[in-house]
Design a protein around this motif. Structure first.
Motif, short mmCIF file in Angstrom:
data_model
loop_
_atom_site.label_atom_id
_atom_site.label_comp_id
_atom_site.label_asym_id
_atom_site.label_seq_id
_atom_site.Cartn_x
_atom_site.Cartn_y
_atom_site.Cartn_z
N LEU A 42 -16.08 -3.36 -9.91
CA LEU A 42 -14.70 -2.84 -9.91
C LEU A 42 -14.07 -3.25 -8.58
O LEU A 42 -14.49 -2.80 -7.52
N LYS A 43 -13.09 -4.14 -8.64
CA LYS A 43 -12.47 -4.66 -7.42
C LYS A 43 -11.26 -3.83 -7.04
O LYS A 43 -10.31 -3.68 -7.82
N LEU A 44 -11.31 -3.28 -5.84
CA LEU A 44 -10.20 -2.49 -5.31
C LEU A 44 -9.51 -3.28 -4.20
O LEU A 44 -10.19 -3.75 -3.27
N LYS A 45 -8.21 -3.43 -4.29
CA LYS A 45 -7.44 -4.14 -3.27
C LYS A 45 -6.29 -3.25 -2.81
O LYS A 45 -5.47 -2.83 -3.61
N ALA A 46 -6.25 -2.98 -1.52
CA ALA A 46 -5.30 -2.01 -0.97
C ALA A 46 -3.86 -2.51 -1.07
O ALA A 46 -3.57 -3.69 -0.85
N ASN A 47 -2.96 -1.60 -1.44
CA ASN A 47 -1.52 -1.85 -1.42
C ASN A 47 -0.87 -0.94 -0.39
O ASN A 47 -1.42 0.10 -0.03
N LYS A 48 0.29 -1.34 0.09
CA LYS A 48 0.97 -0.58 1.13
C LYS A 48 2.13 0.23 0.54
O LYS A 48 2.97 -0.30 -0.18
N LEU A 49 2.14 1.52 0.86
CA LEU A 49 3.22 2.41 0.46
C LEU A 49 3.92 2.90 1.71
O LEU A 49 3.27 3.38 2.64
N GLY A 50 5.24 2.74 1.78
CA GLY A 50 5.97 3.09 2.99
C GLY A 50 7.10 4.07 2.76
O GLY A 50 7.72 4.09 1.69
N LEU A 51 7.36 4.90 3.77
CA LEU A 51 8.51 5.80 3.79
C LEU A 51 9.24 5.58 5.10
O LEU A 51 8.63 5.62 6.17
N TYR A 52 10.55 5.33 5.03
CA TYR A 52 11.34 5.07 6.22
C TYR A 52 12.55 5.99 6.25
O TYR A 52 13.20 6.22 5.22
N THR A 53 12.87 6.49 7.44
CA THR A 53 14.05 7.33 7.58
C THR A 53 14.53 7.26 9.02
O THR A 53 13.86 6.71 9.90
N ALA A 54 15.69 7.79 9.28
CA ALA A 54 16.26 7.82 10.62
C ALA A 54 16.97 9.14 10.83
O ALA A 54 17.46 9.76 9.88
#
Length: 308
Positions: free
Chosen positions: A94-106
């Motif tokens: 089972l191949k797991l490949k990381a993805n990026k989840l982002g939250l941006y605010t100001a």
């Protein structure tokens, strides 16, 4: 006030480095990550694998076809002094490949410094947003730059509606047939996941004696019920799903990292905040499981479309 949050507030106002940014220490990131569990459906029930690089291969026995045996083994009945055939187990990765989840605010510096209990409000908002986004991906993700969600799993089984079944309805036959297609080993871990728009027809169901088939807070056919907004609306495929999330694998490359900087908004005296997490997820099976009698079952069973 939570004493641990004072460090976050002080760091945000003091700044570190030539760019005026800082990274929340690991222990604070852990607080965010752990607290989001309370609002999530999938992750508390899933297999979670720690990743030390972008990819991880998880080896496991192949149990996707049990028509002649399990894991590639075929048992043999032997006479006295009989010779057994050497069996070779079937393994798969089972191949797991990381993805990026982002939250941006100001935010303005005034809000950061003077807002009513702002650090706690920010923590609560970040926790809820993180849990919401992860659950949405683990349920609905298409696998393109994000996890493969249950609704798009190649191992899912879709139970068709009955002939001439009216649009936007749920009937007893739907639920019973979904129950019958659940992987046998999943009964103890499974949950019904239901979109809130499906509650009315579900609550209106009666048994043969005219009693409600299900009441809120009670199990349905012996299985707990979870209500969410993240599944499709009533009548659409997947508005109700029977799921064993212990058959869903989540890879964690990086827990949530919260970074703050005043460099981008320097002329406006504005503080920018960024939350990043690297994670992936997918079912552990690549197809429905074939049983000895030729029937197929799955840990993820969806009700089909009931719209004309």
């Amino acid at each position: 006030h939570d004493e641990r949050l004072k460090g976050i507030q002080n760091a945000a106002s003091s700044g570190v480095g030539s760019q005026g940014g800082f990274t929340v220490p690991t222990e604070f990131s852990k607080i965010y990550w752990d607290r989001s569990l309370d609002s999530e459906i999938v992750r508390p029930r899933a297999q979670v694998w720690k990743m030390t690089s972008e990819e991880r291969m998880v080896p496991m026995f192949n149990s996707e076809d049990t028509s002649t045996g399990i894991y590639g083994f075929v048992s043999q009945w032997l006479a006295e002094y009989g010779t057994a055939t050497v069996q070779t187990p079937e393994l798969r990765g089972l191949k797991l490949k990381a993805n990026k989840l982002g939250l941006y605010t100001a935010m303005s510096r005034e809000i950061a410094q003077d807002g009513l209990d702002f650090p706690r409000q920010c923590e609560n908002a970040l926790t809820k947003a993180l849990g919401w986004s992860l659950d949405d991906a683990f349920l609905n993700g298409d696998g393109v730059g994000k996890p493969v969600g249950v609704l798009n799993a190649s191992c899912k089984i879709v139970v068709d509606p009955e002939s001439n079944q009216a649009d936007n309805t749920i009937i007893r036959e739907n639920l019973v047939k979904m129950f019958a297609r659940l992987l046998p080993g999943s009964f103890k871990n499974a949950v019904w996941v239901v979109n809130q728009t499906a509650l009315v027809p579900l609550l209106m169901l009666k048994d043969d004696a005219g009693n409600p088939l299900w009441s809120y807070g009670k199990p349905l056919l012996g299985i707990p019920v979870i209500i969410t907004e993240k599944l499709p609306a009533l009548g659409t495929q997947g508005d109700i799903a029977l799921c064993d999330f212990s058959c869903y694998a989540i890879g964690m490359r990086q827990e949530i990292a919260v970074d703050t900087s005043n460099a981008p908004g320097w002329t406006k005296d504005q503080i920018d905040l960024r939350g990043i997490i690297r994670v992936t997820g997918q079912p552990i099976f690549s197809k429905p499981i074939k049983q000895k009698n030729g029937n197929t079952v799955s840990p993820f069973v969806l009700l089909g479309n009931r719209k004309s």
